[in-house]
Design an enzyme around this catalytic site. Structure first.
Site, mmCIF file in Angstrom:
data_model
loop_
_atom_site.group_PDB
_atom_site.id
_atom_site.type_symbol
_atom_site.label_atom_id
_atom_site.label_comp_id
_atom_site.label_asym_id
_atom_site.label_seq_id
_atom_site.Cartn_x
_atom_site.Cartn_y
_atom_site.Cartn_z
ATOM 1 N N ASP A 131 -3.929 24.577 -26.374
ATOM 2 C CA ASP A 131 -4.847 26.118 -26.871
ATOM 3 C C ASP A 131 -4.331 26.650 -25.043
ATOM 4 O OD1 ASP A 131 -7.166 27.124 -26.312
ATOM 5 O OD2 ASP A 131 -9.008 25.734 -26.128
ATOM 6 N N HIS A 289 18.493 -10.691 -14.390
ATOM 7 C CA HIS A 289 19.483 -10.416 -13.137
ATOM 8 C C HIS A 289 19.186 -10.329 -12.231
ATOM 9 C CE1 HIS A 289 24.148 -9.532 -12.278
ATOM 10 N NE2 HIS A 289 23.981 -10.551 -12.121
ATOM 11 N N ASN A 290 20.054 -10.288 -10.480
ATOM 12 C CA ASN A 290 19.516 -9.470 -9.909
ATOM 13 C C ASN A 290 18.154 -8.604 -9.632
ATOM 14 O OD1 ASN A 290 22.072 -10.280 -8.899
ATOM 15 N ND2 ASN A 290 22.641 -8.563 -9.194
ATOM 16 N N GLU A 319 16.023 -13.881 -10.409
ATOM 17 C CA GLU A 319 17.432 -13.663 -9.813
ATOM 18 C C GLU A 319 16.965 -13.987 -7.982
ATOM 19 O OE1 GLU A 319 22.118 -13.951 -8.920
ATOM 20 O OE2 GLU A 319 20.540 -12.551 -10.018
ATOM 21 N N ASP A 321 19.006 -13.611 -4.398
ATOM 22 C CA ASP A 321 20.550 -13.956 -2.952
ATOM 23 C C ASP A 321 20.140 -12.918 -2.174
ATOM 24 O OD1 ASP A 321 22.296 -14.006 -4.583
ATOM 25 O OD2 ASP A 321 22.891 -11.503 -4.937
ATOM 26 N N HIS A 334 22.229 -7.443 -2.462
ATOM 27 C CA HIS A 334 23.026 -7.806 -3.333
ATOM 28 C C HIS A 334 24.239 -8.127 -2.091
ATOM 29 C CE1 HIS A 334 25.342 -8.456 -6.638
ATOM 30 N NE2 HIS A 334 25.747 -7.273 -6.972
ATOM 31 N N GLU A 368 20.591 -18.097 -4.817
ATOM 32 C CA GLU A 368 21.838 -17.905 -4.517
ATOM 33 C C GLU A 368 21.660 -17.958 -2.601
ATOM 34 O OE1 GLU A 368 25.303 -15.082 -5.277
ATOM 35 O OE2 GLU A 368 25.003 -15.246 -7.261
ATOM 36 N N ARG A 524 23.162 -21.412 -17.774
ATOM 37 C CA ARG A 524 22.853 -19.804 -17.359
ATOM 38 C C ARG A 524 24.251 -19.096 -17.380
ATOM 39 N NH1 ARG A 524 23.526 -17.057 -12.482
ATOM 40 N NH2 ARG A 524 22.236 -15.506 -12.489
ATOM 41 N N ASP A 628 16.484 15.672 -36.737
ATOM 42 C CA ASP A 628 17.609 15.695 -37.913
ATOM 43 C C ASP A 628 17.621 13.866 -37.822
ATOM 44 O OD1 ASP A 628 17.478 18.223 -38.524
ATOM 45 O OD2 ASP A 628 20.248 18.077 -37.288
#
Length: 733
Positions: A131, A289-290, A319, A321, A334, A368, A524, A628
């Site tokens: 509208d 992970h991370n 995880e 680190d 990291h 870790e 793991r 499509d």
């Protein structure tokens, strides 16, 4: 109700703070907002876009200004999908509270809306968008533009005919209810009407016995069908007259087929229905992970938001680190990359706050550890002080254990998975000397990459602090040498980690041994170090051998996460799914490569008739493009079961394409099979565009006529986009 304008501060960092005005519009569904300087321009977003509202300093940004604004004035709106959070500071605690309470109520109302209200809501939203001149009515030109926006390619003549039929007041425009009528004529479901008329004796309604026949013969329902029929009429039939006759009209039938009961996913498998009292290693465990990364592995943002999002999706293994940081405070990022850094204690705080919001079953912190002994002591202190008795610090009964406890035993507990000095037994017979440190060989992801020849560092000895080591109880990280070595020497509490390539090598060379190993202890698997873009591998291969902790990059949408979301959408989304019994009974010797050789071998044939699609979302933002669509059905399972088949594509119709195409699959290990429905926009010159998908375990599939409610690329729902299918699963003769 017109809510007053609320003045807030929008915060992006310690230095970026701008005034914003917000108010809730009369429809109670739209939030209007503008900035101070933007003159008359304003923006809106729908309450449906908001996934959650968090109180206080519960985001990175608000934590950074905690010293400036008190928690009771701060709140965060979290949006669905990939849209960034909105961090706000209200002028007073009362104002913040009224927004927090109000938004929570609105979100709750939206979640409790029936299918009918949701559809009306959706139609209303489109009406507002189309509208253009805001006069509360739509002329034919506005209706034509709207059809484009809704992905409908309809010839002008047909559209005009419907327009005239709906324009009851003959004003040349459609008002609210006339537009709803226009929409209903537009979405007339011929495919469902066909089924309705096949079972309706008089073509007008389904009597109770008509509906019973339908449930028994088509939907293959067992149990008390008479009782269930009455419930369905009570629940979905809009006409009171029909209810009195114990009958269902076409409208009611459509409502039932569009509901959760009429969906492809068996509602009885949505809640926790599995035995949760088996050892931890008997379950697949949703794992990230991370977890701290929001984007890629080299430059991405590290954020506690990553933990909040993963835990809110039911993830049970995150995880962390850890590296030495300034001022004696360990940090998380990291290593050896340019990703940003966050404090270890902030991560622990966040995990403590969010661990059990969606699941009460245990969370594993996969540590870790690259820290010096001094900072490991600080880590131990933070874990103890912040988590208190949520942290599992010793065996459950204080005695030397003989096997892994169950998710049920460990409810509400956070477990540490890390290296440990010595074994679990020694802490019970006083063998660990009281020296404050010990040495273990250093193996972690960096060392794993090094084995793949990225950068060689020799396997150094790492010193561990006794305080941190003592908190490692049921998940001691160890280096894997061979299945034979493990069979003889390894303990049930030892966990080996493999890169995806190592795991693949083992499962190809020694499938049955890998399955056997995983019936006794946890494994793991994590993405290869080369996946710096945070892409994911296909987790199915790893599940086929019974690996429990298959760690994926939760921040990256695509096939890997679709399968993970699909597997864990059953059993209360609690993050634990029981493995099939032939994978947990040690002596069974299941080999995913040759499933026909195991005792319980019973292959099935899955037949899927893809009938139609409803209101598929637009992919290209280009004004004139219409989809499509084609549907691809993928089977993910043991190697013999991996398969894909597609329907034809339908030209220029994303609104109500009709296929009636039948796809057939033979499935040798149905217990492990996942089925993924993908809708794509066919393009003959380039790669097809993704439109939507839905993934579920074959074991959770309902048979008969079912709707599949599609999800977007990042796993959030896109109502009212759906597919209508007919499903049959029969034993292979």
């Amino acid at each position: 109700m017109e809510t007053p304008l609320t003045k807030t501060l929008k915060i992006k960092s310690r230095t970026w703070k701008k005034q914003r005005y917000f108010k809730l519009q009369d429809d109670c569904m739209t939030i209007w907002y503008k900035s101070k300087k933007a003159g008359n321009t304003h923006s809106t977003f729908s309450v449906g876009d908001v996934e959650a509202i968090r109180e206080g300093h519960q985001s990175e940004v608000l934590l950074s200004i905690a010293d400036e604004f008190p928690a009771d004035r701060c709140f965060t709106l979290v949006f669905r999908g990939r849209r960034g959070n909105l961090d706000l500071v209200a002028e007073s605690a009362e104002e913040a509270q009224s927004w927090i309470r109000g938004m929570k109520k609105l979100i709750e109302n939206l979640e409790n809306m029936g299918e009918r209200e949701k559809l009306d809501q959706w139609i209303g939203d489109w009406f507002k968008k189309a509208d253009k001149n805001n006069d509360g009515r739509m002329n034919f030109k506005e209706v034509q533009d709207l059809l484009k926006m809704m992905n409908v390619d309809m010839n002008e003549h047909h559209a005009h005919r419907l327009f005239t039929m709906a324009d009851k007041s003959q004003s040349g425009t459609l008002e609210d209810d006339e537009f709803v009528l226009f929409y209903k004529m537009l979405t007339q479901r011929e495919d469902v009407l066909r089924v309705f008329q096949e079972y309706s004796v008089d073509g007008q309604k389904l009597s109770q016995s008509d509906l019973e026949d339908f449930l028994r013969e088509e939907q293959l329902e067992g149990g008390d069908i008479e009782q269930h029929t009455k419930q369905l009429i009570e629940c979905y039939e809009p006409s009171e007259t029909a209810k009195l006759l114990n009958a269902m009209t076409f409208d009611g039938f459509l409502m039932y087929l569009g509901s959760t009961e009429g969906s492809i996913f068996n509602p009885q498998r949505r809640g926790v229905f599995q035995d949760m009292s088996q050892p931890l290693c008997h379950y697949f465990i949703s794992s990230s992970h991370n977890t701290y990364l929001m984007e890629d592995q080299l430059r991405g943002q590290s954020s506690i938001e990553g933990y909040i999002r993963a835990l809110s999706r039911g993830c049970r293994c995150v995880e962390v680190d850890c590296w030495d940081g300034a001022n004696g405070e360990p940090i998380v990022y990291h290593g050896h990359t340019f990703t940003s850094k966050i404090l270890f204690k902030d991560v622990v705080n966040t995990v403590g706050n969010y661990a059990f919001k969606v699941s009460e079953y245990p969370v594993i912190l996969s540590i870790e550890n690259h820290c010096s002994v001094e900072q490991q002591r600080v880590m131990a202190q933070h874990l103890n002080h912040i988590l208190g008795n949520k942290l599992l610090k010793s065996t459950l009964d204080g005695k030397a254990p003989i096997g892994l406890p169950s998710p049920e035993d460990l409810k509400g507990k956070i477990l540490l998975k890390a290296k440990k000095i010595g074994g679990l037994e020694e802490s019970f017979n006083g063998m660990v000397e009281d020296s404050m440190t010990g040495e273990v060989s250093d193996e972690d992801e960096a060392a794993e990459i090094d084995e793949d020849n990225l950068h060689r560092e020799s396997r150094s000895k790492q010193r561990l602090s006794k305080e941190l080591s003592d908190y490692v109880v049921y998940c001691k990280s160890v280096h894997f040498s061979s299945f034979k070595h493990s069979r003889i020497h390894s303990k049930f509490y030892e966990v080996a980690s493999f890169t995806e390539s190592k795991a693949r090598k083992h499962l190809r060379e020694a499938g049955p041994e890998f399955v056997h190993h995983n019936s006794r202890q946890l494994t793991r698997v994590y993405p290869s170090g080369f996946r710096t873009d945070s892409s994911n591998f296909n987790p199915q291969e790893m599940w086929n051998t019974g690996c429990q902790i298959v760690a994926l990059n939760f921040q990256t949408a695509g096939e890997g996460m679709d399968l993970n979301d699909g597997l864990f959408s059953q059993n209360g989304n609690c993050g634990y799914v029981l493995k099939p019994s032939f994978m947990t009974e040690a002596e069974k010797g299941f080999d995913p490569e040759t499933p026909q050789k195991h005792d319980h071998y019973q292959p099935v044939v899955l037949t899927i008739q893809v009938i139609s699609g409803q209101q598929l979302p637009k992919v290209n933002i280009k004004e004139d493009s219409i989809v499509d669509p084609l549907v691809r059905v993928e089977i993910h399972g043991v190697p013999m079961d991996q398969a894909k088949q597609e329907t034809r594509y339908i030209e220029n119709n994303g609104f109500n394409p009709v296929w009636y195409d039948t796809l057939r699959f033979t499935i040798h290990t149905p217990e492990l099979a996942m089925v993924r429905f993908v809708v794509e926009d066919y393009d003959k010159t380039s790669k097809n565009d993704f439109v939507g998908q839905f993934t579920l375990p074959l074991s959770c599939m309902q048979q008969g006529y079912r709707h599949i409610h599609l999800l977007s690329k990042d796993g959030t729902s896109i109502p009212p986009s759906s597919l209508f299918v007919h499903i049959r699963i029969t034993e292979l003769e």
